[in-house]
Design a protein around this motif. Structure first.
Motif, PDB file in Angstrom:
ATOM      1  N   VAL A 140       0.840  -1.191   0.000  1.00  0.00           N
ATOM      2  CA  VAL A 140       0.000   0.000   0.000  1.00  0.00           C
ATOM      3  C   VAL A 140       0.881   1.249   0.000  1.00  0.00           C
ATOM      4  O   VAL A 140       1.875   1.316   0.721  1.00  0.00           O
ATOM      5  N   ILE A 141       0.491   2.225  -0.823  1.00  0.00           N
ATOM      6  CA  ILE A 141       1.083   3.570  -0.813  1.00  0.00           C
ATOM      7  C   ILE A 141      -0.040   4.537  -0.472  1.00  0.00           C
ATOM      8  O   ILE A 141      -1.114   4.469  -1.076  1.00  0.00           O
ATOM      9  N   VAL A 142       0.197   5.447   0.464  1.00  0.00           N
ATOM     10  CA  VAL A 142      -0.840   6.403   0.867  1.00  0.00           C
ATOM     11  C   VAL A 142      -0.331   7.824   0.669  1.00  0.00           C
ATOM     12  O   VAL A 142       0.785   8.155   1.109  1.00  0.00           O
ATOM     13  N   ARG A 143      -1.141   8.640   0.019  1.00  0.00           N
ATOM     14  CA  ARG A 143      -0.805  10.053  -0.139  1.00  0.00           C
ATOM     15  C   ARG A 143      -0.695  10.692   1.236  1.00  0.00           C
ATOM     16  O   ARG A 143      -1.552  10.511   2.099  1.00  0.00           O
ATOM     17  N   SER A 144       0.364  11.457   1.473  1.00  0.00           N
ATOM     18  CA  SER A 144       0.562  12.097   2.764  1.00  0.00           C
ATOM     19  C   SER A 144      -0.564  13.074   3.078  1.00  0.00           C
ATOM     20  O   SER A 144      -1.070  13.773   2.199  1.00  0.00           O
ATOM     21  N   MET A 145      -0.937  13.131   4.373  1.00  0.00           N
ATOM     22  CA  MET A 145      -1.976  14.051   4.836  1.00  0.00           C
ATOM     23  C   MET A 145      -1.354  15.443   4.972  1.00  0.00           C
ATOM     24  O   MET A 145      -0.881  15.841   6.032  1.00  0.00           O
ATOM     25  N   ASN A 146      -1.327  16.181   3.888  1.00  0.00           N
ATOM     26  CA  ASN A 146      -0.616  17.454   3.810  1.00  0.00           C
ATOM     27  C   ASN A 146      -1.284  18.319   2.764  1.00  0.00           C
ATOM     28  O   ASN A 146      -1.510  17.874   1.638  1.00  0.00           O
ATOM     29  N   LEU A 147      -1.613  19.566   3.117  1.00  0.00           N
ATOM     30  CA  LEU A 147      -2.235  20.479   2.166  1.00  0.00           C
ATOM     31  C   LEU A 147      -1.218  21.204   1.290  1.00  0.00           C
ATOM     32  O   LEU A 147      -1.589  21.855   0.314  1.00  0.00           O
ATOM     33  N   ARG A 148       0.054  21.117   1.644  1.00  0.00           N
ATOM     34  CA  ARG A 148       1.097  21.756   0.858  1.00  0.00           C
ATOM     35  C   ARG A 148       1.686  20.758  -0.136  1.00  0.00           C
ATOM     36  O   ARG A 148       1.728  19.551   0.133  1.00  0.00           O
ATOM     37  N   GLN A 149       2.155  21.258  -1.267  1.00  0.00           N
ATOM     38  CA  GLN A 149       2.851  20.406  -2.233  1.00  0.00           C
ATOM     39  C   GLN A 149       4.337  20.451  -1.912  1.00  0.00           C
ATOM     40  O   GLN A 149       4.987  21.489  -2.074  1.00  0.00           O
ATOM     41  N   ASP A 150       4.894  19.336  -1.420  1.00  0.00           N
ATOM     42  CA  ASP A 150       6.314  19.287  -1.098  1.00  0.00           C
ATOM     43  C   ASP A 150       6.811  17.853  -1.194  1.00  0.00           C
ATOM     44  O   ASP A 150       6.084  16.945  -1.619  1.00  0.00           O
ATOM     45  N   ASP A 151       8.054  17.643  -0.829  1.00  0.00           N
ATOM     46  CA  ASP A 151       8.684  16.335  -0.980  1.00  0.00           C
ATOM     47  C   ASP A 151       8.808  15.575   0.334  1.00  0.00           C
ATOM     48  O   ASP A 151       9.563  14.603   0.421  1.00  0.00           O
ATOM     49  N   LEU A 152       8.049  15.989   1.360  1.00  0.00           N
ATOM     50  CA  LEU A 152       8.154  15.363   2.667  1.00  0.00           C
ATOM     51  C   LEU A 152       7.027  14.355   2.892  1.00  0.00           C
ATOM     52  O   LEU A 152       5.854  14.729   2.912  1.00  0.00           O
ATOM     53  N   PRO A 153       7.356  13.086   3.066  1.00  0.00           N
ATOM     54  CA  PRO A 153       6.313  12.122   3.437  1.00  0.00           C
ATOM     55  C   PRO A 153       5.926  12.304   4.899  1.00  0.00           C
ATOM     56  O   PRO A 153       6.753  12.673   5.733  1.00  0.00           O
ATOM     57  N   HIS A 154       4.664  12.059   5.202  1.00  0.00           N
ATOM     58  CA  HIS A 154       4.144  12.234   6.553  1.00  0.00           C
ATOM     59  C   HIS A 154       3.787  10.872   7.137  1.00  0.00           C
ATOM     60  O   HIS A 154       2.996  10.119   6.553  1.00  0.00           O
ATOM     61  N   ALA A 155       4.340  10.585   8.311  1.00  0.00           N
ATOM     62  CA  ALA A 155       4.068   9.318   8.978  1.00  0.00           C
ATOM     63  C   ALA A 155       2.680   9.356   9.618  1.00  0.00           C
ATOM     64  O   ALA A 155       1.891  10.266   9.395  1.00  0.00           O
ATOM     65  N   GLY A 156       2.402   8.364  10.439  1.00  0.00           N
ATOM     66  CA  GLY A 156       1.120   8.256  11.116  1.00  0.00           C
ATOM     67  C   GLY A 156       0.830   6.797  11.370  1.00  0.00           C
ATOM     68  O   GLY A 156       1.474   5.908  10.805  1.00  0.00           O
TER      69      GLY A 156
END
Length: 470
Positions: free
Chosen positions: A194-210
């Motif tokens: 599974v790949i999940v789009r990061s929960m982030n409203l900004r467009q950047d190169d940082l993946p977000h954990a959770g």
């Protein structure tokens, strides 16, 4: 008749004078709290140490234990009536060496992309995992594809946060289910990852954990799950539009161990009139490991500590016992919040109010309250006391995850609500670091929390049968 009118006017005058006196007294106390926080605050220094000397505090880690020891020592220095550690067993999950991923559009033609393992995920095979990708727009959309289209593929959840929602927590809530339950649901259709789009409203190169969960899926049927940065998600989606049979490769080395012992850190000022009735203020001490957890939730912890420090500094003696609770394991288990509520119930402790700060250290805008009409009406009557500080938003709604287990018919739950527009830029990402903290905003939050706790302590709350003023 004239005597009756005179008496009535006298009563109204005394009542009005008393109201003015109360309002003036409260205004002066609240002004004192803000002055003390802004001119002589401690929260920024505490957070500096948590963030820069200790760092990310994943449950079960050495850093989490160091944070327990540090905050316990700092609370003891405040001269509180009691400071203690409450044992709690927490999960221990480690990320391992840095993850690696690329998008392969043709043999030998690939583009690297930024990912991170989701908390609780299993590792990929030792040599990594490569497969074709199927893109879906969340859990509901997944159901539109059968096993015949999903089996053997990596499911790419690409539902974004809804950008036109002003309340960014509402936007987060609208798509976070794909992160939490995405792997469990995809595995039912034979997906291999599974790949999940990061929960982030900004467009950047940082993946977000959770955190994520496999539910009741047996260990040997669990599939690896990762988050991809928003830029990476956009690129992958565009590439799939051109070449639907491209392949995605990722390698992650995470591991889950047996539960380990950790602690909630608790400090108390014992009530001068009613020591057996409790007010709680708190945040969660653990964080994800990509950054140093300054906003999530180091800020909430130091603001909560600051509430008790401010009361000591202005020599305020509360009627009720006021506790600061630094909860462990909010991020991937909520064990600390549940343990505190469990112990409170076993001891028959009466909690009348709990306030949590877990929405970042940005400018405070107000509070949300999980309570009934009577209590909310009383709290709304205090709103003019906060308006000089530009605190305007008093709403009914959620409070906080860690204080949620305390909920019953007689407790008022509340959450500090800072400006949320920048929060998800940092949430669970490598840029949740101390340099993203504004000292003044952080200190305003602590003073705002102390002001509300002061008013609750002074005027009490309302139960179904009577006022809890004592």
């Amino acid at each position: 008749m004239k005597k009756q009118i005179t008496f009535l006017l006298l009563v109204l005058f005394i009542g009005h004078s008393y109201a003015q006196k109360v309002n003036t007294e409260d205004s002066l106390t609240i002004r004192n709290l803000y002055d003390m926080a802004l001119l002589n605050g401690k929260s920024y220094d505490w957070l500096d140490h948590l963030s820069n000397e200790i760092g990310g505090r994943l449950s079960g880690s050495l850093e989490a234990q160091q944070a327990v020891e540090y905050t316990e020592a700092e609370l003891k220095q405040l001269g509180l009536d009691k400071v203690w550690l409450q044992p709690v067993m927490v999960p221990k999950w480690t990320r391992g060496t840095k993850e690696y991923a690329y998008i392969e559009t043709a043999p030998g033609v690939s583009t690297t992309t930024n990912i991170c393992a989701l908390g609780g995920s299993v590792a990929t095979p030792a040599l990594g995992l490569k497969a074709e990708v199927i893109e879906v727009q969340g859990l509901d959309d997944l159901k539109n594809y059968g096993r015949e289209q999903i089996e053997g593929k990596i499911v790419f959840y690409n539902r974004p946060m809804q950008a036109n929602l002003i309340n960014t927590f509402e936007a987060y809530g609208g798509c976070v289910d794909q992160r939490y339950a995405g792997a469990a649901e995809a595995a039912k259709y034979g997906a291999v990852g599974v790949i999940v789009r990061s929960m982030n409203l900004r467009q950047d190169d940082l993946p977000h954990a959770g955190s994520m969960s496999y539910g009741d899926i047996p260990a040997d049927q669990r599939i690896p799950a990762c988050a991809i940065s928003t830029n990476g998600a956009n690129y992958l989606s565009s590439a799939l539009g051109i070449k639907p049979d491209l392949k995605f490769y990722f390698k992650q080395n995470c591991k889950t161990f047996d539960d380990v012992k950790s602690y909630n850190v608790i400090g108390e000022i014992t009530g001068s009139e009613h020591p057996d009735k409790y007010i709680v203020v708190g945040g969660h001490l653990d964080s994800w490991d990509l950054g140093d957890g300054s906003h999530d939730d180091g800020a909430g912890c130091v603001q909560s500590m600051e509430v008790l420090r401010l009361f000591k500094k202005i020599n305020y003696k509360p009627k009720h016992s006021i506790r600061v609770v630094l909860f462990m394991n909010e991020e991937n288990g909520l064990r600390g919040g549940r343990k505190y509520a469990e112990q409170a119930k076993l001891k028959n402790e009466q909690h009348i109010f709990a306030l949590e700060s877990d929405a970042g250290g940005f400018t405070p805008r107000g509070f949300s309250f999980d309570t009934d009409e009577a209590n909310f009406a009383q709290i709304e009557s205090w709103k003019p006391l906060f308006e000089p500080y530009l605190i305007h938003s008093f709403t009914r709604g959620g409070s906080g995850a860690d204080i949620g287990p305390l909920k019953d018919e007689n407790i008022v739950l509340a959450g500090l609500r800072p400006d949320s527009q920048r929060y998800f830029v940092h949430h669970h990402a490598a840029n949740d670091t101390f340099d993203a903290i504004n000292k003044r905003e952080l200190e305003l939050g602590g003073a705002t929390m102390a002001s509300l706790v002061y008013l609750i302590d002074k005027y009490g709350t309302k139960t179904a049968t009577s006022d809890v003023k004592n």
